[in-house]
Design an enzyme around this catalytic site. Structure first.
Site, mmCIF file in Angstrom:
data_model
loop_
_atom_site.group_PDB
_atom_site.id
_atom_site.type_symbol
_atom_site.label_atom_id
_atom_site.label_comp_id
_atom_site.label_asym_id
_atom_site.label_seq_id
_atom_site.Cartn_x
_atom_site.Cartn_y
_atom_site.Cartn_z
ATOM 1 N N GLU A 173 0.813 -1.228 0.000
ATOM 2 C CA GLU A 173 0.000 0.000 0.000
ATOM 3 C C GLU A 173 0.844 1.274 0.000
ATOM 4 O O GLU A 173 0.613 2.192 0.800
ATOM 5 C CB GLU A 173 -0.978 -0.049 1.190
ATOM 6 N N ASN A 214 2.153 -4.798 -3.548
ATOM 7 C CA ASN A 214 0.823 -5.277 -3.173
ATOM 8 C C ASN A 214 -0.059 -4.102 -2.746
ATOM 9 O O ASN A 214 0.395 -3.242 -1.984
ATOM 10 C CB ASN A 214 0.956 -6.281 -2.007
ATOM 11 N N HIS A 250 -10.220 -6.627 -1.983
ATOM 12 C CA HIS A 250 -11.220 -6.396 -0.935
ATOM 13 C C HIS A 250 -12.423 -5.713 -1.583
ATOM 14 O O HIS A 250 -12.395 -4.510 -1.854
ATOM 15 C CB HIS A 250 -10.636 -5.517 0.179
ATOM 16 N N GLU A 281 -5.718 -10.941 -1.326
ATOM 17 C CA GLU A 281 -6.450 -10.734 -0.063
ATOM 18 C C GLU A 281 -7.952 -10.635 -0.297
ATOM 19 O O GLU A 281 -8.607 -9.718 0.184
ATOM 20 C CB GLU A 281 -5.973 -9.438 0.626
ATOM 21 N N ASP A 283 -11.813 -10.728 -0.120
ATOM 22 C CA ASP A 283 -13.046 -10.914 0.630
ATOM 23 C C ASP A 283 -14.072 -9.982 0.018
ATOM 24 O O ASP A 283 -13.726 -9.000 -0.635
ATOM 25 C CB ASP A 283 -12.873 -10.712 2.146
HETATM 26 O O1 G3I Z 1 -2.696 -8.314 18.891
HETATM 27 C C1 G3I Z 1 -3.514 -7.330 19.495
HETATM 28 C C2 G3I Z 1 -4.043 -7.893 20.804
HETATM 29 O O2 G3I Z 1 -2.943 -8.077 21.706
HETATM 30 C C3 G3I Z 1 -5.025 -6.894 21.391
HETATM 31 O O3 G3I Z 1 -5.604 -7.464 22.560
HETATM 32 C C4 G3I Z 1 -6.151 -6.665 20.331
HETATM 33 C C5 G3I Z 1 -7.177 -5.698 20.852
HETATM 34 O O4 G3I Z 1 -6.969 -4.426 20.397
HETATM 35 O O5 G3I Z 1 -5.557 -6.109 19.124
HETATM 36 C C6 G3I Z 1 -4.688 -7.040 18.550
HETATM 37 O O6 G3I Z 1 -4.132 -6.463 17.437
HETATM 38 C C7 G3I Z 1 -5.045 -6.418 16.305
HETATM 39 C C8 G3I Z 1 -4.409 -7.217 15.159
HETATM 40 O O7 G3I Z 1 -5.214 -7.083 13.962
HETATM 41 C C9 G3I Z 1 -4.287 -8.688 15.495
HETATM 42 O O8 G3I Z 1 -5.532 -9.246 15.671
HETATM 43 C C10 G3I Z 1 -5.161 -4.970 15.885
HETATM 44 O O9 G3I Z 1 -5.881 -4.267 16.905
HETATM 45 C C11 G3I Z 1 -5.954 -4.869 14.570
HETATM 46 O O10 G3I Z 1 -5.918 -3.537 14.086
HETATM 47 C C12 G3I Z 1 -5.271 -5.758 13.505
HETATM 48 O O11 G3I Z 1 -6.086 -5.692 12.370
HETATM 49 C C13 G3I Z 1 -5.432 -6.201 11.194
HETATM 50 C C14 G3I Z 1 -5.292 -5.057 10.187
HETATM 51 O O12 G3I Z 1 -4.713 -5.571 8.967
HETATM 52 C C15 G3I Z 1 -4.413 -3.940 10.711
HETATM 53 O O13 G3I Z 1 -4.433 -2.912 9.821
HETATM 54 C C16 G3I Z 1 -6.356 -7.271 10.585
HETATM 55 O O14 G3I Z 1 -6.435 -8.394 11.468
HETATM 56 C C17 G3I Z 1 -5.812 -7.719 9.230
HETATM 57 O O15 G3I Z 1 -6.756 -8.568 8.592
HETATM 58 C C18 G3I Z 1 -5.568 -6.493 8.352
HETATM 59 O O16 G3I Z 1 -4.983 -6.932 7.141
HETATM 60 C C19 G3I Z 1 -4.716 -5.949 6.132
HETATM 61 C C20 G3I Z 1 -3.512 -6.411 5.344
HETATM 62 O O17 G3I Z 1 -2.418 -6.611 6.193
HETATM 63 C C21 G3I Z 1 -3.171 -5.405 4.270
HETATM 64 N N1 G3I Z 1 -4.316 -5.117 3.426
HETATM 65 C C22 G3I Z 1 -5.569 -4.793 4.090
HETATM 66 C C23 G3I Z 1 -5.885 -5.831 5.153
HETATM 67 C C24 G3I Z 1 -7.189 -5.502 5.837
HETATM 68 O O18 G3I Z 1 -7.080 -4.276 6.531
#
Ligand code: G3I
Length: 366
Positions: A173, A214, A250, A281, A283
């Site tokens: 990105e 990507n 997405h 990715e 969905d």
């Molecule tokens: O690990 C912490 C945990 O310790 C904490 O208790 C919890 C509560 O806040 O947060 C957890 O971290 C989260 C992490 O995912 C792991 O689950 C973050 O808050 C959350 O923001 C993060 O979201 C991820 C997101 O990227 C971040 O921008 C999504 O799971 C993931 O699917 C998403 O993936 C991205 C790709 O990398 C790039 N392209 C878009 C895609 C969707 O946004």
């Protein structure tokens, strides 16, 4: 692996005519057919065979706690991507303290399941460790030091997985929705050259891994994918080792979809530069609650991206960003939206899953 793409293209053109191929198959959730199983109960990885790597993002927490989830990851997919545990905030939570333990769990499972692994992601503007962002913001980390830190990070992570990652999302990105280089701490502090540096360092650490650009909203031809084409041309002209272009995929039912031909046409522009392509990715979210019309439309969203990939000559992996509504990033990011995946919360097949089976079945029948 790709000699049959011409045959695939011919077959799929026929497909484009038909509204959906899944109408050829029993309805979703119908009991599994008796012995002499038909394709409707064959996993995606089997139906795709050697034609295409079919992958999923894997949520490490779900993988370690939910056996149904874990078993389905192994049975259904020939490729996996770590949804979060290869990202910088996880692999280097404190400066100099590397932690690949969660990622290594997924690598070991992939080996057991005979799966390939896509690396995601070495350089992004999100999910960076606090010591890094605060160090830059406070000025403690200046440009020279930041460049050294970035080099060390990419070298450490790529070396750790050397020879075990087939495609790396080196930069994720880096172009914004106005088709400009995204305004991030990387661009502000290091200038646009950080992108070429990242690819060179990754290539040095693992010369065999295919290195990808990507991004999202680049599935069809638009100003953003045009900007990526220009960036790829510029990097290749500098001799930078870029090997591939990944379109995330997405989608939202409420926004409509490209046609498979549009997706294939766009990927073809990058392939004409000698690059491989991938859908990385996928969905297809919807405004909740789901209903039969939205679910059928969702199936088309998955179908056009899969057919677009299969119509392209060098699109060799198709990854969904999670496969069950039980574990999905969508509801947390898009209020009132969800149900974006192939299986519902109970792991039951949705029309989208049947559609993917149908497309892969027809491709497999050449
Ligand atoms: O690990 C912490 C945990 O310790 C904490 O208790 C919890 C509560 O806040 O947060 C957890 O971290 C989260 C992490 O995912 C792991 O689950 C973050 O808050 C959350 O923001 C993060 O979201 C991820 C997101 O990227 C971040 O921008 C999504 O799971 C993931 O699917 C998403 O993936 C991205 C790709 O990398 C790039 N392209 C878009 C895609 C969707 O946004």
């Amino acid at each position: 692996m790709k000699v049959s793409r011409v045959a695939t293209a011919g077959l799929l053109v026929g497909l484009l005519v038909s509204a959906s191929v899944s109408s050829l198959l029993p309805a979703a959730g119908s009991p599994a057919p008796a012995a002499g199983a038909t394709s409707s109960d064959r996993p995606l990885r089997q139906l795709a065979g050697r034609e295409l790597l079919v992958g999923t993002a894997v949520d490490h927490a779900a993988f370690t706690s939910d056996t149904t989830y874990r078993d389905r990851v192994g049975a259904e997919f020939s490729s996996i991507t770590a949804e979060n545990v290869m990202k910088w905030e996880v692999v280097e939570p404190e400066r100099g303290r590397l932690d690949f333990s969660a990622a290594d769990d997924l690598m070991a499972a992939a080996k057991r399941n005979g799966q390939q692994v896509r690396g995601h992601t070495l350089l992004w503007h999100n999910q960076l460790p606090a010591w890094l962002t605060q160090g830059v913001e406070s000025g403690d980390i200046d440009a020279g030091e930041l460049r050294g830190i970035l080099r060390q990070h990419i070298t450490d992570e790529v070396r750790h997985f050397r020879g075990r990652i087939y495609q790396w999302d080196v930069v994720n990105e880096v172009i914004d929705d106005n088709a400009q280089l995204r305004d991030t701490l990387w661009l502000r502090v290091l200038g646009p050259g950080y992108i070429a540096d990242a690819f060179r360092w990754a290539h040095k650490a693992d010369p065999k891994a295919k290195l990808f650009l990507n991004d999202y909203n680049v599935e069809g031809v638009n100003a953003k994918s045009d900007a990526y084409l220009a960036l790829a041309k510029d990097l290749l002209a500098q001799g930078v080792p870029v090997h591939g272009f990944g379109a995330q995929g997405h989608y939202g039912v409420q926004f409509g979809f490209h046609s498979a031909a549009e997706v294939a046409g766009n990927l073809g522009r990058f392939e004409a530069l000698g690059l491989e392509t991938a859908i990385t990715e996928v969905d297809v979210r919807m405004l909740m609650p789901p209903d039969t019309v939205k679910l059928q439309a969702q199936a088309q969203g998955y179908s056009v991206l899969l057919q677009g990939c299969l119509l392209a000559r060098r699109c060799n992996s198709f990854t969904v960003w999670g496969f069950t509504d039980k574990y999905s990033w969508v509801p947390g990011f898009f209020e009132g939206q969800g149900a974006a995946n192939l299986l519902d919360e109970t792991f039951a097949a949705k029309p989208a899953y049947r559609e993917m089976q149908a497309v892969l079945t027809l491709v497999g029948r050449r």
